[in-house]
Design a protein around this motif. Structure first.
Motif, short mmCIF file in Angstrom:
data_model
loop_
_atom_site.label_atom_id
_atom_site.label_comp_id
_atom_site.label_asym_id
_atom_site.label_seq_id
_atom_site.Cartn_x
_atom_site.Cartn_y
_atom_site.Cartn_z
N ARG A 313 -26.66 48.32 -15.92
CA ARG A 313 -27.24 49.78 -16.72
C ARG A 313 -28.32 50.36 -15.67
NH1 ARG A 313 -29.19 47.61 -22.34
NH2 ARG A 313 -30.02 49.95 -22.37
N THR A 314 -29.33 49.71 -15.06
CA THR A 314 -30.14 50.32 -14.17
C THR A 314 -29.68 51.02 -13.10
OG1 THR A 314 -31.70 48.43 -14.75
CG2 THR A 314 -32.24 49.91 -13.06
N SER A 315 -28.42 50.37 -12.57
CA SER A 315 -27.59 50.99 -11.25
C SER A 315 -27.14 52.34 -11.59
CB SER A 315 -26.78 50.13 -10.68
OG SER A 315 -25.60 49.99 -11.49
N LYS A 316 -26.69 52.53 -13.13
CA LYS A 316 -26.15 53.85 -13.48
C LYS A 316 -27.31 55.19 -13.29
CE LYS A 316 -22.87 51.49 -16.57
NZ LYS A 316 -22.52 51.47 -18.21
N MET A 320 -29.74 59.86 -10.57
CA MET A 320 -31.02 60.25 -10.96
C MET A 320 -32.13 60.08 -10.07
SD MET A 320 -32.51 60.75 -14.63
CE MET A 320 -33.49 59.02 -14.67
N ILE A 321 -32.48 58.64 -9.93
CA ILE A 321 -33.65 58.42 -9.12
C ILE A 321 -33.79 58.92 -7.69
CG2 ILE A 321 -35.01 56.35 -8.01
CD1 ILE A 321 -34.51 54.81 -10.56
N ILE A 322 -32.65 58.87 -7.06
CA ILE A 322 -32.57 59.18 -5.74
C ILE A 322 -32.66 60.69 -5.43
CG2 ILE A 322 -30.78 59.49 -3.63
CD1 ILE A 322 -29.76 56.96 -4.38
N SER A 406 -43.48 56.90 -12.38
CA SER A 406 -43.16 57.40 -13.63
C SER A 406 -41.67 57.46 -13.96
CB SER A 406 -43.75 58.99 -13.77
OG SER A 406 -45.00 59.22 -13.60
N LEU A 407 -40.88 57.67 -12.91
CA LEU A 407 -39.57 57.47 -12.94
C LEU A 407 -39.14 55.94 -13.23
CD1 LEU A 407 -38.06 59.64 -9.94
CD2 LEU A 407 -37.43 59.70 -12.43
N TYR A 408 -39.52 55.06 -12.56
CA TYR A 408 -39.13 53.50 -12.75
C TYR A 408 -39.68 53.11 -14.09
CZ TYR A 408 -37.50 53.02 -7.74
OH TYR A 408 -36.60 53.21 -6.84
#
Length: 449
Positions: A313-316, A320-322, A406-408
């Motif tokens: 689920r995190t990898s999905k 967005m993070i990149i 904030s993102l993580y």
């Protein structure tokens, strides 16, 4: 020619559009290693499933119990014609055919004490259980009138008691049934029915049941995994289950009574009450015993969302993070005129992808929270230190640190939520979009295009 090359080079160095195209292209390129990481996570998850299934198969799979059931044979006479060569006529005779009737208890009380325990193989762990189940109740008068079977055609001396179970391998004791004052051992019997069969020898004086109720009792000690279910064959079925498992999922056709349900960190207690009127079958069957598994109910010993599922689920959210991290660097580059080389963007992107390989590898040996904290801290520290060397500005470095933190944190909160994950995620993305819009409004977009 040289002038033309210089113009193109200047356009790539100074054009906002060129920088945006370059960052967009790098994001697309980074989807390739990100895809490989997702495949790795799925592969490790499949491997975990295979190992757990192997452990469960050797210990004992899910358990469904159905019984006890009285099986009483009877004869049906069929007219048979045989040609007689001497008289040249057909002779008629009555040939008996054996059939069986199956009768369910009028009262059925089941008390099951389930003790769970972890089983490990390498880095993988499965939860299995041992259930000590006491079964008691009574049979009432058997009704053969619906088939118009005469008393003399009922084979009382051939009557047996039958149990059905989905899991013979897990049984840890010799299953015995006490009916009246007699006790009978049950043995496996091969048949082609929907579940494994345990059947007793011939019952003594079972015909006395026509004069009054006949009580029974039995104890089954069985190993299993995944779930424990019962089929409510009693005219009134009462089930009480107690376990040390903290995360039960009550499934099947019937849910436990609200007032009798207790769930806590040390385990749970639950009780069910099912009447004949609550189901779609009666108290007896003739000739064949149908598959009643669809009416089963009980408890699934559900393992909370495991680390592989959380990591997947995190990898999905990887894209967005990149994308947002590289966008922060792009906005810094545009607003400050600091030169950031495409190679540096690529290194930052690869560091973001490495977060997921660290997460999956650490979570196989530690819990998800620890793995997320270590992986996130390592990647944030790496990129913050790297940004300090290329931006050479403390204010921009703190901006990178704050945005990544904030993102993580945002992604971690979403992963922990279940019912509100979509709501929180939508609100968070809206806030992020608003922040970017508010920040970018001060940028001079009228520069070289």
């Amino acid at each position: 020619m040289t002038t033309q090359k210089q113009k193109i080079g200047n356009w790539f160095r100074n054009s906002i559009s060129a920088k945006m195209l370059m960052v967009g292209f790098l994001i697309l390129i980074l989807l390739i290693p990100l895809g490989f990481v997702k495949d790795l996570i799925r592969e490790r998850g499949f491997r975990q499933t295979e190992v757990i299934e192997e452990i469960n198969t050797k210990w004992g799979n899910q358990v469904v119990l159905n019984g006890p059931i009285l099986k009483v044979p009877y004869h049906v006479y069929v007219e048979e014609k045989v040609f007689d060569e001497k008289t040249k006529t057909f002779l008629t005779s009555q040939k008996p055919q054996r059939h069986a009737a199956y009768f369910f208890p009028w009262e059925l009380d089941i008390n099951s004490n389930v003790k769970t325990q972890p089983l490990e193989r390498g880095i993988y762990e499965s939860v299995v259980y041992n259930a000590k189940t006491q079964i008691k109740g009574e049979f009432a008068k058997l009704n053969f009138s619906v088939k118009e079977i005469a008393d003399e055609n009922i084979l009382w001396d051939k009557a047996t008691v039958v149990f059905k179970t989905s899991n013979l391998k897990g049984i840890r004791n010799t299953v015995k049934v006490k009916i009246g004052k007699e006790e009978y051992a049950l043995k496996p019997k091969f048949d082609n029915t929907y579940m494994n069969t345990l059947e007793s020898g011939f019952l003594n004086e079972i015909q006395s049941i026509q004069n009054g109720p006949l009580s029974f009792s039995s104890t089954i000690d069985i190993n299993g995994s995944s779930s424990l279910q019962f089929i409510p064959i009693g005219k009134e079925t009462r089930v009480f289950m107690k376990s040390n498992w903290h995360s039960p999922s009550f499934n099947g056709n019937f849910l436990p009574e609200t007032e009798g349900k207790k769930i806590g960190p040390s385990g749970f207690e639950a009780q069910w009450k099912v009447l004949e009127t609550n189901r779609r079958f009666g108290q007896y069957f003739f000739d064949n015993l149908p598959n009643l598994s669809d009416f089963s109910f009980g408890t699934e010993f559900m393992v909370p969302v495991d680390d592989y599922q959380k990591t997947e689920r995190t990898s999905k959210y990887g894209l967005m993070i990149i994308g947002l991290t590289l966008l922060v660097f792009l906005l810094i580059q545009i607003s400050s005129k600091i030169a950031i080389h495409p190679f540096q963007y690529l290194m930052i992107g690869l560091a973001l992808v490495m977060f997921y390989t660290l997460l999956i590898s650490i979570s196989e040996h530690q819990n998800y929270l620890f793995a997320y904290l270590i992986s996130g801290a390592a990647v944030v520290a790496l990129i913050t230190t790297y940004s300090r060397s290329i931006l050479k500005n403390s204010k921009f470095t703190l901006l990178v640190l704050g945005s990544m933190f904030s993102l993580y944190t945002f992604i971690f909160v979403i992963i922990q939520l279940e019912d509100y994950a979509l709501l929180v995620g939508s609100i968070g993305l809206f806030v992020i979009l608003g922040t970017i819009m508010f920040t970018s409004r001060k940028i001079d977009w009228s520069g070289a295009q």
